[in-house]
Design an enzyme around this catalytic site. Structure first.
Site, PDB file in Angstrom:
ATOM      1  N   ASP A  97     -13.703  22.591  50.001  1.00  0.00           N
ATOM      2  CA  ASP A  97     -13.313  22.824  48.640  1.00  0.00           C
ATOM      3  C   ASP A  97     -14.698  22.586  47.930  1.00  0.00           C
ATOM      4  O   ASP A  97     -15.452  21.793  48.114  1.00  0.00           O
ATOM      5  CB  ASP A  97     -12.421  21.430  48.181  1.00  0.00           C
ATOM      6  CG  ASP A  97     -11.443  21.746  47.124  1.00  0.00           C
ATOM      7  OD1 ASP A  97     -11.783  22.177  45.997  1.00  0.00           O
ATOM      8  OD2 ASP A  97      -9.946  21.469  47.388  1.00  0.00           O
ATOM      9  N   ASP A 185     -12.730  25.129  43.085  1.00  0.00           N
ATOM     10  CA  ASP A 185     -11.901  24.513  42.062  1.00  0.00           C
ATOM     11  C   ASP A 185     -12.362  25.377  40.509  1.00  0.00           C
ATOM     12  O   ASP A 185     -13.514  25.488  40.332  1.00  0.00           O
ATOM     13  CB  ASP A 185     -12.467  22.968  41.951  1.00  0.00           C
ATOM     14  CG  ASP A 185     -11.685  22.175  41.399  1.00  0.00           C
ATOM     15  OD1 ASP A 185     -10.306  22.004  41.615  1.00  0.00           O
ATOM     16  OD2 ASP A 185     -11.822  21.968  40.322  1.00  0.00           O
ATOM     17  N   GLU A 236      -9.838  29.385  42.479  1.00  0.00           N
ATOM     18  CA  GLU A 236      -8.813  28.833  41.788  1.00  0.00           C
ATOM     19  C   GLU A 236      -9.146  29.013  40.229  1.00  0.00           C
ATOM     20  O   GLU A 236      -9.937  28.662  39.509  1.00  0.00           O
ATOM     21  CB  GLU A 236      -8.636  27.406  41.573  1.00  0.00           C
ATOM     22  CG  GLU A 236      -7.441  26.823  41.193  1.00  0.00           C
ATOM     23  CD  GLU A 236      -7.483  25.116  40.790  1.00  0.00           C
ATOM     24  OE1 GLU A 236      -6.540  24.314  40.560  1.00  0.00           O
ATOM     25  OE2 GLU A 236      -8.516  24.903  40.428  1.00  0.00           O
ATOM     26  N   HIS A 309      -1.724  20.731  46.229  1.00  0.00           N
ATOM     27  CA  HIS A 309      -1.748  19.138  46.050  1.00  0.00           C
ATOM     28  C   HIS A 309      -1.509  18.976  44.505  1.00  0.00           C
ATOM     29  O   HIS A 309      -1.353  17.865  44.036  1.00  0.00           O
ATOM     30  CB  HIS A 309      -3.118  18.575  46.456  1.00  0.00           C
ATOM     31  CG  HIS A 309      -4.164  19.193  45.627  1.00  0.00           C
ATOM     32  ND1 HIS A 309      -4.577  20.538  45.714  1.00  0.00           N
ATOM     33  CD2 HIS A 309      -5.136  18.737  44.757  1.00  0.00           C
ATOM     34  CE1 HIS A 309      -5.301  21.012  44.876  1.00  0.00           C
ATOM     35  NE2 HIS A 309      -5.687  19.789  44.350  1.00  0.00           N
ATOM     36  N   ASP A 310      -1.398  20.137  43.745  1.00  0.00           N
ATOM     37  CA  ASP A 310      -1.115  19.912  42.287  1.00  0.00           C
ATOM     38  C   ASP A 310       0.263  20.095  41.788  1.00  0.00           C
ATOM     39  O   ASP A 310       0.423  20.265  40.518  1.00  0.00           O
ATOM     40  CB  ASP A 310      -2.093  20.988  41.513  1.00  0.00           C
ATOM     41  CG  ASP A 310      -3.622  20.496  41.576  1.00  0.00           C
ATOM     42  OD1 ASP A 310      -3.724  19.172  41.851  1.00  0.00           O
ATOM     43  OD2 ASP A 310      -4.320  21.308  41.444  1.00  0.00           O
TER      44      ASP A 310
HETATM   45  C1  NOJ Z   1      -7.820  21.690  40.172  1.00  0.00           C
HETATM   46  C2  NOJ Z   1      -7.733  20.824  41.294  1.00  0.00           C
HETATM   47  O1  NOJ Z   1      -6.598  21.437  42.263  1.00  0.00           O
HETATM   48  C3  NOJ Z   1      -7.044  19.613  40.736  1.00  0.00           C
HETATM   49  O2  NOJ Z   1      -6.338  18.724  41.722  1.00  0.00           O
HETATM   50  C4  NOJ Z   1      -8.002  18.870  39.858  1.00  0.00           C
HETATM   51  O3  NOJ Z   1      -7.598  17.781  39.138  1.00  0.00           O
HETATM   52  C5  NOJ Z   1      -8.501  19.770  38.750  1.00  0.00           C
HETATM   53  N1  NOJ Z   1      -8.951  21.025  39.363  1.00  0.00           N
HETATM   54  C6  NOJ Z   1     -10.180  19.315  38.433  1.00  0.00           C
HETATM   55  O4  NOJ Z   1     -10.941  19.467  39.528  1.00  0.00           O
END
Ligand code: NOJ
Length: 530
Positions: A97, A185, A236, A309-310
């Site tokens: 990541d 990210d 992302e 994970h989100d």
């Molecule tokens: C996206 C990540 O997937 C998430 O878990 C994170 O809180 C935010 N970006 C900030 O880095």
């Protein structure tokens, strides 16, 4: 020759919740090593590790204090090197990541290199993703710094060439070590407009999503770093359309290999706010997926995902997580894995793991959830209403420990887990993975087909039964071959025309005879014709 990542399946590991080898309640790198055969057995090609760098863990590692150190709870750099070589020995790849939109405020740059960050005399009215303002006042400097996420995650100033150079150097360091790529990210937030100003409703996203220089910086990153290695990259990119996705991923643009869209993850929300719940309309999902399948068919490349994970667990979200859990988990997998793109599996998805339901706010640990709870309570929203939103949407749904066995805490730890295990681990756990009818074995077959069948990589996509609110059906066509995919997203028995060809895979064991096929609850079937 196709690039290797076009026939690959990625498995995402959230190290904190994957496997704890030393009983401190926190997953670690040695824990991952113990489970590599389980992952290799699934057939996945690429492992993506959520951040393992040194971090004070305000946002579970997405707030990096030192890009060159491993988080103490996870182990040491020697553990990491061992992991990398064990992964490679098994013929798999490892993706890191890359979190470079922001660092932790405890990163030494924040003190020693303030010009690497974004400062203003006056705040705008923008709201942070984690509630409150995006601006935090720093007394010593007499200015505000920008943080789109928590106030312990100050945003980096990508307009500073020295910062960019420093980031590229760090990326090369990891690639020279042998890692096989990066998941980047919120990479489409790195370029902000220069005249940041108030925005309606405090939503500043038009001033920082896909901003003015983002393509320039990614092309530079590609030239300076990415192009020099045989790696895979995925960005992302919230708030991105297929047209923008093509800009990021078209080969001729020399930026990224693929991006994560967020559009399908927003279809069960009623407004711009993720907590504002509404039921999913299957027709919305179908049309959205169709748009992306068509939009990136000839140019660019899709990543395919239901979970990370989100996001809440997909079987609880678009499936049915009690009576039809196994069927609907397999059905959702079928629906996604026959599309064009690179599929991502999030840990536990291959077991059909479900959302968790904590009654007490104290059992939730995620900063986004806790900040939102506090803010809404202060605004007078009743506790029960907020809890309901949290139970459906909190990121902790995905973050409860991996369920390995029926042992206490699902065999994740011998200590006290940092986040409680979902109590259903006695029923849902990885011991089932050897059962030929398990969700795991079903995923394994899907991963295998993608490697073998070029039609999955290249075929045209056509949506069938467009206006049907319960069946998601489509064909893929390639030369003289055809795949027909039927997925019943409901408990109702649905009838559909029997496709040409032979049944390739389905999630019910008994076959379905007759001229028409009758799709049973959450049934999925795929026909193949040559
Ligand atoms: C996206 C990540 O997937 C998430 O878990 C994170 O809180 C935010 N970006 C900030 O880095």
């Amino acid at each position: 020759m196709d690039e290797w990542w076009k026939k690959s399946t990625v498995y995402q590991i959230y190290p904190r919740s994957f496997m704890d080898s030393n009983g401190d309640g926190i997953g670690d790198i040695q824990g991952i090593i113990q489970k590599l055969d389980y992952l290799n057995g699934l057939g996945v090609d690429i492992l993506w590790l959520s951040p393992v760098y040194d971090s004070p863990n305000d946002d579970n590692g997405y707030d990096i204090r030192d890009y060159y150190q491993i988080m103490t709870e996870f182990g040491t750099m020697a553990d990491f090197d061992e992991l990398l070589s064990e992964v490679h020995d098994r013929g798999m790849k490892l993706v890191m990541d890359l979190v470079v939109n922001h660092t932790s405020d405890e990163h030494q740059w924040f003190k020693n290199h303030p010009d690497f960050y974004i400062w203003r005399d006056k705040p705008t009215n923008w709201r942070s993703f984690f509630s409150g303002s995006v601006w935090e006042y720093q007394k010593e400097r007499g200015q505000y710094f920008l943080h789109l996420f928590s106030k312990k995650q100050p945003d980096l100033n990508w307009d500073n060439p020295e910062l960019r150079k420093t980031v590229y150097e760090m990326m090369r360091w990891w690639l020279d070590k042998g890692v096989d790529g990066f998941r980047m990210d919120v990479i489409n937030m790195i370029s902000k407009v220069s005249d940041m100003h108030d925005a309606p409703g405090g939503d500043g996203s038009h001033q920082f999503l896909n901003g003015p220089n983002v393509h320039r910086y990614l092309k530079e990153m590609n030239k300076e770093v990415l192009s020099k290695y045989d790696i895979v990259t995925v960005g992302e990119t919230p708030g991105t359309t297929p047209k923008e996705a093509r800009d990021y991923t078209a080969v001729k643009n020399q930026e990224l290999n693929m991006i994560f869209t967020f559009e399908h993850m927003g279809l069960d929300q009623a407004s711009g706010e993720k907590w504002d719940l509404k039921p999913l309309l299957l027709t919305d999902l179908k049309k959205n997926m169709e748009k992306w399948q068509h939009g990136l068919h000839d140019e660019g490349w899709n990543s395919l995902y239901w979970n990370n994970h989100d996001q809440p667990r997909i079987v609880s979200r678009f499936g049915e997580d009690t009576d039809w859990r196994v069927e609907s988990a397999k059905m959702l997998a079928t629906c996604l894995h026959f599309m064009q793109g690179t599929p991502y599996i999030y840990q536990g998805e291959e077991l059909g793991m479900t959302n968790v339901h904590f009654d007490s706010i104290d059992d939730y640990k995620d900063i986004e959830t806790l900040n939102m709870y506090k803010e809404k309570r202060q605004a007078g929203v009743p506790h029960d209403d907020i809890m309901q939103q949290i139970q459906v949407k909190s990121r902790d749904n995905a973050r409860t420990p991996m369920q390995w066995s029926a042992e206490p805490n699902g065999g994740f730890t011998t200590g006290t887990p940092w986040l409680k295990t979902n109590p259903n681990y006695k029923k849902i756990n990885a011991l089932q993975h050897t059962d030929p009818n398990s969700v795991y074995q079903y995923y394994k077959k899907l991963i295998g087909y993608r490697k073998k069948m070029d039609i999955i990589t290249h075929g045209d996509f056509e949506l069938l039964y467009r206006e049907d609110g319960e069946i998601f059906a489509y064909t893929r066509k390639w030369n003289d071959e055809q795949l027909t995919v039927y997925c019943n997203f409901s408990k109702n028995i649905k009838s559909a025309a029997r496709p040409e060809g032979k049944l390739l895979i389905g999630n019910y064991t008994e076959t379905n005879a007759g001229n028409d096929v009758l799709l049973r609850p959450y049934e999925a079937m795929v026909y193949y014709q040559q």
